[in-house]
Write an enzyme that holds these catalytic residues in place. Structure first.
Site, PDB file in Angstrom:
ATOM      1  N   ASP A 462       0.838  -1.199   0.000  1.00  0.00           N
ATOM      2  CA  ASP A 462       0.000   0.000   0.000  1.00  0.00           C
ATOM      3  C   ASP A 462       0.882   1.261   0.000  1.00  0.00           C
ATOM      4  OD1 ASP A 462      -2.285   1.515   0.148  1.00  0.00           O
ATOM      5  OD2 ASP A 462      -3.023   0.652   2.018  1.00  0.00           O
ATOM      6  N   ASP A 522     -10.631   2.227  -3.406  1.00  0.00           N
ATOM      7  CA  ASP A 522     -11.246   1.983  -2.101  1.00  0.00           C
ATOM      8  C   ASP A 522     -12.765   2.058  -2.208  1.00  0.00           C
ATOM      9  OD1 ASP A 522      -8.870   1.593  -0.871  1.00  0.00           O
ATOM     10  OD2 ASP A 522      -8.785   3.523   0.143  1.00  0.00           O
TER      11      ASP A 522
HETATM   12  C1  DGJ Z   1      -5.764   2.080   1.921  1.00  0.00           C
HETATM   13  C2  DGJ Z   1      -6.146   0.900   1.093  1.00  0.00           C
HETATM   14  O1  DGJ Z   1      -6.609   1.308  -0.146  1.00  0.00           O
HETATM   15  C3  DGJ Z   1      -7.170   0.065   1.840  1.00  0.00           C
HETATM   16  O2  DGJ Z   1      -7.591  -1.010   1.063  1.00  0.00           O
HETATM   17  C4  DGJ Z   1      -6.563  -0.410   3.140  1.00  0.00           C
HETATM   18  O3  DGJ Z   1      -5.504  -1.276   2.882  1.00  0.00           O
HETATM   19  C5  DGJ Z   1      -6.092   0.793   3.940  1.00  0.00           C
HETATM   20  N1  DGJ Z   1      -5.219   1.633   3.173  1.00  0.00           N
HETATM   21  C6  DGJ Z   1      -5.385   0.348   5.191  1.00  0.00           C
HETATM   22  O4  DGJ Z   1      -4.899   1.402   5.893  1.00  0.00           O
END
Ligand code: DGJ
Length: 753
Positions: A462, A522
């Site tokens: 990430d 997301d």
């Molecule tokens: C951002 C990501 O896009 C999410 O899927 C998740 O992993 C969060 N970060 C976790 O902090």
């Protein structure tokens, strides 16, 4: 195949030709990028400039560079269109010196990733007064061409490079530019503008490829559609700030270029140094947007993603993030893993929150010590227990970032990037300076140590900081990132790496060279995903799109969508589930189990089949195709009270063959009908009563299914679908889903004899 004769270069792809030649003055004249032609057509294809130069500047007698289609262009020598290279704020003039054709691809020396598996590379060496050299590289990969440029300072003085595009080319004709822009939870919104005399610029300046402006874009002839018209696709094998522009000249040539963004870009090249621009991807199709997408998909699957993962099926995963966020412990995870395994998930992913003081997003990034309160047995015991349930185990990392509240920051505040100004935060974090070797070593050592401490076969990488505060050194950051990824995963090729950057903030070909899949967004609301995945599908195949089913009402839109639609949308990507499984009622468990079984049956097709966007009816329609089999998904947004007839139109079928079409069996929640339950159930029930509420948890009603046989040509013309729900009552043969409903249709060729 690459051929050369008398200064004429002919690059032949599976269905295209790319032609250019050396002009008597030494510049490279672009002749053709389109349908297959013969080298003998060169003269016929060449532009025929008029002789009325008027006030133009002539490069030499009878040669005005400004009106010619060029493969590369200098500045200050009569061509006043945009130049792809800016040096020392001075005029430039590169002319042909020599060329070589080599087998395979020429290795990039900077550490930038590149497409793999071409048969030949053409390198054209261009020279400039004073000992400056430019190398232009060309490779053909089936239906796609790549180009890149390397500037070498062979002079005795330093040079200041402020712009170097990967390619520039002048295409005859008028075009519209399609780009994909957006932001967090709003990725890949498609828009189109006509390219005119003013420059159209498409650029990201955050230091990353970014969800603000996706690097891939298209140029299409006005009127081009999904399966007709000339369309060009472009993309960059790079994860930093990018730049593309298009501009039409008075003579009707469209100059298009792409490369690293010149915004804040300035590099000193000492004598003997070279600068390598990232590889750009160029693709032409005479079969519309769909034709370009099909070629780009094949290119990504065959030449971009790491070899080990090329055409290797991706597992169905469960990710604990949306269900748990930071609130978990080993028991809760094992309970979820048991449930996920029973439903058919193959991989259990522990997301954020397993290390340091990471109980919210204020602290812990940069640290790698497992939180003993949450995981008293460490990662190994958790991974072993997940493995014992028959699932693989995967783990989340955000290695590029640091929270000020972390052990790492306290020990090395100077490792965080601030550019000497007071820090500005994104999600309470700063990025680490990946241009420093000791920072890269720290990340490689710690991530590797964790990966080797347990049986971890998937990593979610990430990155949630929106931009890099690095100015001109952003390119070095990206090289640092590639170095880290190469060192960690190059020797662990079996680990499935899914890249993520607050969703799709770094969805690009550079990351795909390391990570065979990327988390699209997301935003997991399926109706929003129709836009996001549809946008991505122009440039990227389904096999690289992480697509998860999450809870309804949705966390970001509050929209309640049927579980069927959440599943159906996610089928057209790499299916995953991301919700608290403990709160599922038994009908939902049954539905998810059946979704996963269905997906596994057709996984090859969903992940690697030929993807098509079908235009036409009042719904989004996607199709995937393999040998003798096709699956179409038809997705509705809002329905109307008096729905018209609806057809399903497929493409790519054999006209004279017969096919059998069957809709996937889907069920309807009784509670969906509320007070109208009397329309659908034989008995009258109180819509707010316990009987209906209980029934809603345990029983579903079958939605109408449809089965028909038809020829390929009838299916391509459009076969009529069964009626949609109307106020007149429940039709057991109809489609009774209401808003946000969807169906999936499996269409098989009937083999005769
Ligand atoms: C951002 C990501 O896009 C999410 O899927 C998740 O992993 C969060 N970060 C976790 O902090």
């Amino acid at each position: 195949m690459i051929s050369h004769e008398n200064g004429l270069f002919h690059l032949q792809g599976e269905d295209f030709s790319y032609l250019f030649r050396v002009m008597p003055t030494g510049q490279l004249e672009h002749l053709h990028f389109g349908a297959r032609v013969s080298a003998e057509d060169a003269e016929a294809l060449a532009c025929k400039p008029h002789l009325g130069w008027g006030g133009s500047v002539l490069y030499s007698e009878g040669v005005c560079l400004d009106v010619l289609p060029l493969e590369w262009s200098g500045s200050g020598r009569g061509d006043y269109r945009e130049t792809p290279l800016e040096l020392n704020c001075a005029a430039t003039d590169f002319t042909y010196e020599s060329h070589t054709v080599m087998e395979g691809e020429a290795e990039m020396v900077s550490g930038l990733p590149q497409a793999r598996g071409c048969s030949q590379t053409l390198c054209v060496n261009m020279t400039h007064p004073g000992g400056i050299r430019l190398r232009l590289y060309y490779c053909v990969f089936g239906g796609v061409l790549t180009r890149r440029a390397v500037l070498c300072n062979n002079s005795s003085e330093s040079l200041w490079l402020t712009k170097l595009m990967s390619f520039s080319v002048d295409l005859p004709g008028s075009y519209e530019m399609t780009t994909f822009d957006g932001g967090w939870i709003a990725e890949m919104r498609r828009s189109k503008v006509a390219v005119g005399a003013g420059r159209v610029v498409h650029e990201s300046t955050t230091g990353f490829s970014s969800f603000l402006h996706q690097p891939g874009f298209l140029l299409s002839q006005p009127g081009a559609g999904e399966d007709h018209g000339q369309v060009y696709g472009f993309n960059l094998v790079y994860s930093g700030s990018h730049y593309a522009s298009a501009q039409r000249s008075l003579q009707g040539l469209t100059r298009v270029m792409q490369g690293i963004s010149p915004d804040n870009f300035c590099r000193e090249l000492a004598p003997g140094e070279a600068f390598e621009a990232p590889e750009a991807v160029l693709c032409w199709s005479g079969k519309g947007f769909g034709g370009v997408s099909e070629k780009l998909h094949r290119f990504v699957n065959s030449h971009i993603v790491p070899k080990y993962w090329q055409y290797r099926q991706r597992p169905v995963l469960y990710n604990d993030w949306e269900g748990c966020m930071f609130d978990f412990n080993e028991n809760r995870l094992i309970d979820l893993a048991k449930r996920a395994g029973k439903l058919g998930c193959e991989l259990f992913v522990l997301d954020d929150g397993w290390f340091g003081k990471r109980n919210n997003d204020l602290a812990g990034l940069g640290d790698y010590t497992v939180n003993p309160k949450k995981l008293p047995g460490g990662l190994k015991r958790l991974a072993d227990r997940v493995n014992a349930l028959g699932m693989q185990f995967g783990l989340w990392f955000e290695p590029e970032a640091v929270n000020p509240d972390s052990e790492l920051y306290r020990a090395h505040p100077d490792w965080a990037l601030t550019d000497g100004l007071s820090p500005v935060y994104g999600r309470n974090e700063l990025l680490l300076d990946l241009t420093k070797p000791e920072v890269r070593d720290y990340i490689v050592e710690n991530v590797s140590r964790v990966l080797d401490s347990a049986n971890i076969t998937y990593v979610k990488w990430d990155m949630n900081r929106h931009s890099i505060a690095l100015g001109a050194r952003a390119y070095d950051y990206i090289l640092g990132l590639y170095d880290v990824l190469r060192r960690i995963f190059g020797c662990r090729e079996h680990i499935l790496l899914e890249s993520c950057a607050s969703g799709g903030n770094r969805f690009d070909l550079g990351m795909l060279c390391f990570s065979p899949q990327i988390w699209c967004s997301d935003d997991t609301d399926p109706i929003e995903r129709l836009t996001i995945q549809d946008g991505l599908s122009y440039l990227y195949p389904q096999s690289v799109m992480g697509a998860h089913v999450s809870a309804a009402p949705h966390a970001q839109t509050l929209r309640a969508t049927p579980l069927t639609t959440r599943g159906n949308v996610s089928f057209f990507g790499v299916l995953g589930y991301e919700l608290d499984l403990k709160h599922l009622v038994s009908v939902e468990e049954k539905q998810i189990g059946s979704q996963i079984r269905f997906y596994k049956t057709y996984r090859e097709l969903f992940q690697f089949g030929t993807f098509r966007r079908i235009e036409g009816e009042d719904a989004v329609c996607w199709q995937v195709s393999g040998e003798g089999i096709h699956i179409a998904g038809l997705f509705h947004r809002l329905v109307s009270a008096a729905p018209g007839y609806q057809r399903l139109r497929l493409r790519g079928l054999r006209h004279d063959r017969r096919y059998v079409l069957k809709s996937r069996e889907q069920s309807l929640r009784v509670g969906q009908f509320g007070a109208l339950v009397k329309h659908v159930a034989p008995v009258s029930l109180d819509p707010n009563g316990i009987v209906l509420r209980t029934a809603d948890r345990h029983y579903t009603m079958p939605d109408g299914t449809q089965e028909l046989t038809a020829t390929g040509s009838a299916l391509e013309s459009g076969v009529m679908l069964s009626p949609r729900f109307m106020g007149t009552g429940f039709d057991p043969k109809g489609r009774n889903q209401g808003d946000f409903g969807s169906n999936v249709y499996v269409v098989r060729e009937i083999f005769q004899g």
